[in-house]
Design a protein around this motif. Structure first.
Motif, mmCIF file in Angstrom:
data_model
loop_
_atom_site.group_PDB
_atom_site.id
_atom_site.type_symbol
_atom_site.label_atom_id
_atom_site.label_comp_id
_atom_site.label_asym_id
_atom_site.label_seq_id
_atom_site.Cartn_x
_atom_site.Cartn_y
_atom_site.Cartn_z
ATOM 1 N N VAL A 18 2.716 -3.831 -3.517
ATOM 2 C CA VAL A 18 3.378 -2.492 -3.075
ATOM 3 C C VAL A 18 4.298 -1.984 -3.792
ATOM 4 C CG1 VAL A 18 4.718 -1.918 -0.970
ATOM 5 C CG2 VAL A 18 2.775 -3.351 -0.502
ATOM 6 N N GLY A 19 5.174 -2.660 -4.297
ATOM 7 C CA GLY A 19 6.352 -1.987 -5.256
ATOM 8 C C GLY A 19 5.596 -1.186 -6.523
ATOM 9 N N LEU A 56 3.956 1.768 -5.197
ATOM 10 C CA LEU A 56 4.934 2.829 -5.108
ATOM 11 C C LEU A 56 5.517 3.559 -6.330
ATOM 12 C CD1 LEU A 56 7.324 1.613 -2.334
ATOM 13 C CD2 LEU A 56 5.543 3.347 -2.188
ATOM 14 N N LEU A 57 5.626 2.703 -7.352
ATOM 15 C CA LEU A 57 6.031 3.309 -8.668
ATOM 16 C C LEU A 57 5.230 4.046 -9.424
ATOM 17 C CD1 LEU A 57 7.753 0.102 -10.301
ATOM 18 C CD2 LEU A 57 8.911 2.154 -9.692
ATOM 19 N N VAL A 58 3.688 3.705 -9.101
ATOM 20 C CA VAL A 58 2.746 4.601 -9.824
ATOM 21 C C VAL A 58 2.434 5.820 -9.097
ATOM 22 C CG1 VAL A 58 0.155 4.781 -10.003
ATOM 23 C CG2 VAL A 58 1.336 2.646 -10.490
ATOM 24 N N VAL A 59 2.821 5.847 -7.571
ATOM 25 C CA VAL A 59 2.678 7.025 -6.968
ATOM 26 C C VAL A 59 3.861 8.040 -7.366
ATOM 27 C CG1 VAL A 59 2.920 8.055 -4.747
ATOM 28 C CG2 VAL A 59 1.312 6.151 -5.080
ATOM 29 N N LEU A 60 5.051 7.428 -7.502
ATOM 30 C CA LEU A 60 6.223 8.384 -8.017
ATOM 31 C C LEU A 60 6.069 8.768 -9.154
ATOM 32 C CD1 LEU A 60 9.177 6.105 -6.520
ATOM 33 C CD2 LEU A 60 8.467 8.305 -5.677
ATOM 34 N N ALA A 61 5.473 8.045 -10.202
ATOM 35 C CA ALA A 61 5.309 8.652 -11.555
ATOM 36 C C ALA A 61 4.393 9.830 -11.525
ATOM 37 C CB ALA A 61 4.888 7.358 -12.505
#
Length: 406
Positions: free
Chosen positions: A41-42, A45-50
């Motif tokens: 999940v973390g 989220l990092l991939v989506v934010l990037a």
């Protein structure tokens, strides 16, 4: 604090119940499955934010440079003449049209290259295991030399040989009547506008389908009875004789023969130096790797299989074709699939020698329109789709020929 013994007993039970719950919560957090989910999940989220940051930054830069985003430019007139195409094309075609031309050129060189590299690789793999010292050493020298020279350098060498080592059109070589070889390419007679050629194509396609169906029936018959029909002459007869008979009955088909006019040939079809250099480079380079894969696959088959085939009176070539290679396929196919994918992706080096493949056409569109994001995204999607389709087909074929223990 109360002096009631019943309340003290209740508080003791509550504390005793809370302790296991806290311990259970700690165990849940330390559970490997829970930790794996939290990490995924973390990371997600990092991939989506990037991705959100990169997309926003890209859109802001495009707006600052006054460059419109999207694929609307595909409908605009390109004004580009593609020198080599499987379909009719012209400068009034849209960018979408020239993208299709580039895609067909990529599929053409990749498809022909895969077939030729497979055939040459099989011959090299068998030759390396030959009892003839000269044949085995020559195959080993070829494999070790070709696969250790960068492919791009090989393309430059082939292109220089074809463009500088051959004479001009006026001094073109004519190995056969109507066939001319020069630094402009190989000129061949082509079918003219004659209805008989459509019938020839239909009869050839029907012959191929009938041959495939008959081959499937022949395999089942062999498993059931042990008897096998000679499919090679039968297949050649079914695919070649009907078209030839149609041409003879029609009195022959009209051909567009190339003729020298001015400084170049007119008519016929052309095998350009760019296509030939790319095809030679991809074929020879990939065949060296496939040859090693075939050799390792053959060596993976127990020697007892060869000895058993010899004891049955089979010749070396027959034993290789009917006993050794079918068993070696389970070792050969998976790594060969990777080589097919590499050949397809390496065809993008065509831009270095001027062959109009998909990458070259996309680069032209990017330079003219400034739609770099859309152009690069198109290249990525096209090669991804081709690779997934090729990989899916090879995986299906691998399952089909796999040896199943009963």
């Amino acid at each position: 604090m109360t002096d009631d013994p019943r309340m003290q007993s209740f508080d003791g039970r509550a504390k005793a119940d809370a302790a296991p719950r806290a311990h259970h919560l700690t165990l849940s957090i330390n559970n490997p499955t829970v930790r794996a989910i939290l990490w995924q999940v973390g990371l997600g989220l990092l991939v989506v934010l990037a991705a959100w940051y990169l997309a926003g930054n890209t859109m802001a830069n495009l707006a600052r440079l006054s460059i419109a985003s999207g694929f609307g430019f595909m409908d605009r007139e390109a004004g580009v003449q593609i020198g080599e195409s499987l379909i009719a094309t012209g400068p009034r075609d849209s960018y979408g049209g020239i993208f299709v031309v580039g895609l067909l050129n990529t599929l053409k060189v990749s498809g022909v290259g895969i077939v030729l590299a497979t055939l040459l690789g099989i011959m090299l793999g068998i030759a390396r295991l030959s009892s003839n010292w000269l044949v085995a050493r020559f195959a080993a020298f070829y494999v070790e030399t070709i696969r250790n020279i960068p492919l791009l350098l090989q393309l430059f060498i082939w292109y220089a040989l074809l463009t500088e080592g051959l004479p001009g059109p006026r001094q073109a070589l004519e190995p056969l009547p109507g066939i001319f070889l020069s630094n402009r390419g190989l000129k061949l007679p082509a079918p003219a506008d004659d209805p008989i050629w459509a019938w020839v194509a239909v009869l050839f396609a029907l012959g191929v389908l009938v041959t495939l169906a008959l081959s499937a029936w022949n395999r089942k018959r062999q498993l059931a009875t042990g008897q096998r029909l000679p499919m090679t002459p039968i297949g050649l007869g079914l695919t070649l004789l009907p078209p030839l008979l149609a041409i003879l009955l029609a009195g022959g088909g009209a051909l567009d023969v190339p003729v020298l006019q001015g400084f170049n040939f007119k008519g016929g079809m052309t095998l350009s130096p760019e296509f030939a250099a790319l095809l030679f480079g991809l074929t020879l380079y990939t065949a060296a790797f496939i040859g090693e894969i075939v050799r390792s696959g053959i060596l993976a088959v127990p020697k007892g299989q060869t000895e058993a085939a010899t004891a049955l009176g089979l010749s070396r070539s027959t034993a290789m074709r009917l006993v050794i290679l079918p068993q070696a396929l389970r070792v050969i196919i998976p790594p060969t699939t990777s080589q097919f994918l590499n050949l397809t992706k390496n065809s993008s080096l065509a831009v270095a020698i001027g062959y109009p493949d998909f990458v070259a056409v996309a680069n032209t569109a990017i330079n003219q329109t400034g739609q770099a994001v859309e152009g690069v995204l198109s290249i990525m999607i096209v090669y991804l789709v081709i690779s997934l389709a090729l990989s899916g087909f090879m995986n299906w074929y691998n399952r089909r020929v796999a040896l199943v223990e009963r």
